[in-house]
Design an enzyme around this catalytic site. Structure first.
Site, PDB file in Angstrom:
ATOM      1  N   TYR A 253      -6.228  10.890   4.202  1.00 24.08           N
ATOM      2  CA  TYR A 253      -4.943  10.583   4.269  1.00 24.08           C
ATOM      3  C   TYR A 253      -4.217  11.836   2.988  1.00 24.08           C
ATOM      4  O   TYR A 253      -5.934  12.325   2.401  1.00 24.08           O
ATOM      5  CB  TYR A 253      -4.001   9.563   4.020  1.00 24.08           C
ATOM      6  CG  TYR A 253      -3.873   8.464   4.949  1.00 24.08           C
ATOM      7  CD1 TYR A 253      -2.936   9.433   6.271  1.00 24.08           C
ATOM      8  CD2 TYR A 253      -4.499   7.330   5.408  1.00 24.08           C
ATOM      9  CE1 TYR A 253      -3.265   8.584   7.795  1.00 24.08           C
ATOM     10  CE2 TYR A 253      -4.415   7.211   6.501  1.00 24.08           C
ATOM     11  CZ  TYR A 253      -4.014   7.331   7.530  1.00 24.08           C
ATOM     12  OH  TYR A 253      -3.932   6.942   9.094  1.00 24.08           O
TER      13      TYR A 253
ATOM     14  N   GLN B  76       0.893  -1.413  -0.149  1.00 20.72           N
ATOM     15  CA  GLN B  76       0.269   0.168   0.341  1.00 20.72           C
ATOM     16  C   GLN B  76       1.004   1.383   0.406  1.00 20.72           C
ATOM     17  O   GLN B  76       1.784   1.498   0.603  1.00 20.72           O
ATOM     18  CB  GLN B  76      -0.988   0.082   1.256  1.00 20.72           C
ATOM     19  CG  GLN B  76      -1.643   1.272   1.173  1.00 20.72           C
ATOM     20  CD  GLN B  76      -2.658   1.402   2.344  1.00 20.72           C
ATOM     21  OE1 GLN B  76      -2.686   0.886   3.754  1.00 20.72           O
ATOM     22  NE2 GLN B  76      -4.058   0.958   2.717  1.00 20.72           N
TER      23      GLN B  76
END
Ligand SMILES: Cc1cc2nc3c(=O)[nH]c(=O)nc-3n(C[C@H](O)[C@H](O)[C@H](O)COP(=O)(O)O)c2cc1C
Length: 279
Positions: free
Chosen positions: A173, A103
């Site tokens: 994020y 990720q």
């Protein structure tokens, strides 16, 4: 005792050009096993045990594409010097028959100067109470350079033997901070309308798809809801999902929540007020 394996769960599936031996994926959940922002034996042992358990693919969690995207000291930071150690991990995973994914993201305003190496950056420059930290608004040239950093990180993932990459576009994020009206207050072409707020994600995905070429799988994790009033809601999320599909991405991980505003929504639970008060 005979194990029943007729379920479709145990049949192969493709993520773009990558074939998994079955449909189970160890999703990205931060391990905190990377002192010095580099892979460790502990990280290898952990993912090897998951792969030996029989999953189709395991995902190394929450690697940052740049130093200023780090939230934690024991978090992976994608840079050429860690490629051999990552290669050692993917070789071990592959030997079990499982595939390996990583990720890739950037935490934006969810950091501190001591970890990020500078004042945390984001779409807008408002103070982040949750972290807590002052935040600097990104300049246009920085936004463009950041999208290229996503591409660079994918190339490093390829060199490391990863079969897939998962781009983190959710949970509040950096990409999510551009998408959400809660954190994006820009008045230029990177803010305002949803189309403008999606521009940074679009650019990142363009760089990612170029770098992934024709033999890597690309997955994007995105929010269905930010999880609070004033955040992204389901209608906008559907438009975002269509945009991700248009970029040519092979699979979408549906999630929700926003770490600086609705962290427990990420975990699908209530805020444990009693326990927090107690401790
Ligand atoms: C300890 C812990 C660490 C997590 N770390 C990450 C992470 O690094 N990246 C991520 O995308 N999600 C992370 N998550 C969120 C989970 O992957 C998952 O999204 C969440 O549990 C909710 O499930 P849902 O996405 O199906 O709604 C973490 C969850 C927990 C409990």
């Amino acid at each position: 005792m005979e194990t029943k394996k007729e379920s479709i769960l145990f049949t192969p599936a493709n993520i773009g050009p990558v074939t998994l031996r079955n449909r189970t994926i160890r999703s990205a959940a931060f391990e905190g096993m990377c002192p010095g922002n580099s892979p460790s034996q502990q990280l290898k042992d952990y993912h090897l045990s998951v792969a030996e358990g029989g999953v189709g693919m395991t995902t190394l969690a929450y690697a940052s594409v740049t130093r200023n995207g780090l939230s934690f000291p024991r978090q992976l930071w994608m840079r050429p010097e860690i490629v051999p150690a990552l290669r050692d991990i993917t070789d071990a995973i592959h030997a079990t028959g499982a595939k390996a994914s990583i990720q890739l993201g950037h935490c934006g305003n969810m950091s501190h100067k001591s970890t990020a190496g500078e004042t945390p950056i984001s779409a807008s420059g408002r103070f982040n109470i949750y972290s807590p930290t002052p935040v600097r608004k990104m300049r246009e040239d920085e936004i463009i350079a950041m999208s290229r950093s996503f591409g660079d990180a994918v190339r490093l993932a390829r060199d490391s033997g990863m079969d897939c990459v998962e781009i983190h576009a959710g949970h509040g994020y950096l990409i999510s901070q551009f998408l959400s009206p809660y954190t994006n207050h820009r008045r230029d072409r990177w803010g305002g309308s949803l189309d403008n707020r999606m521009r940074f994600m679009r650019m990142c995905l363009e760089e990612v798809m170029k770098a992934a070429g024709s033999d890597m799988g690309v997955v994007v994790k995105t929010n269905m809801r930010d999880g609070f009033k004033g955040g992204m809601e389901i209608d906008d999320a559907l438009t975002v999902a269509r945009e991700i599909e248009r970029a040519g991405v092979h699979a979408i991980v549906l999630s929700g929540g926003f770490v600086s505003k609705a962290p427990m929504y990420v975990m699908r639970g209530e805020m444990p007020i009693k326990a927090l008060t107690h401790y």
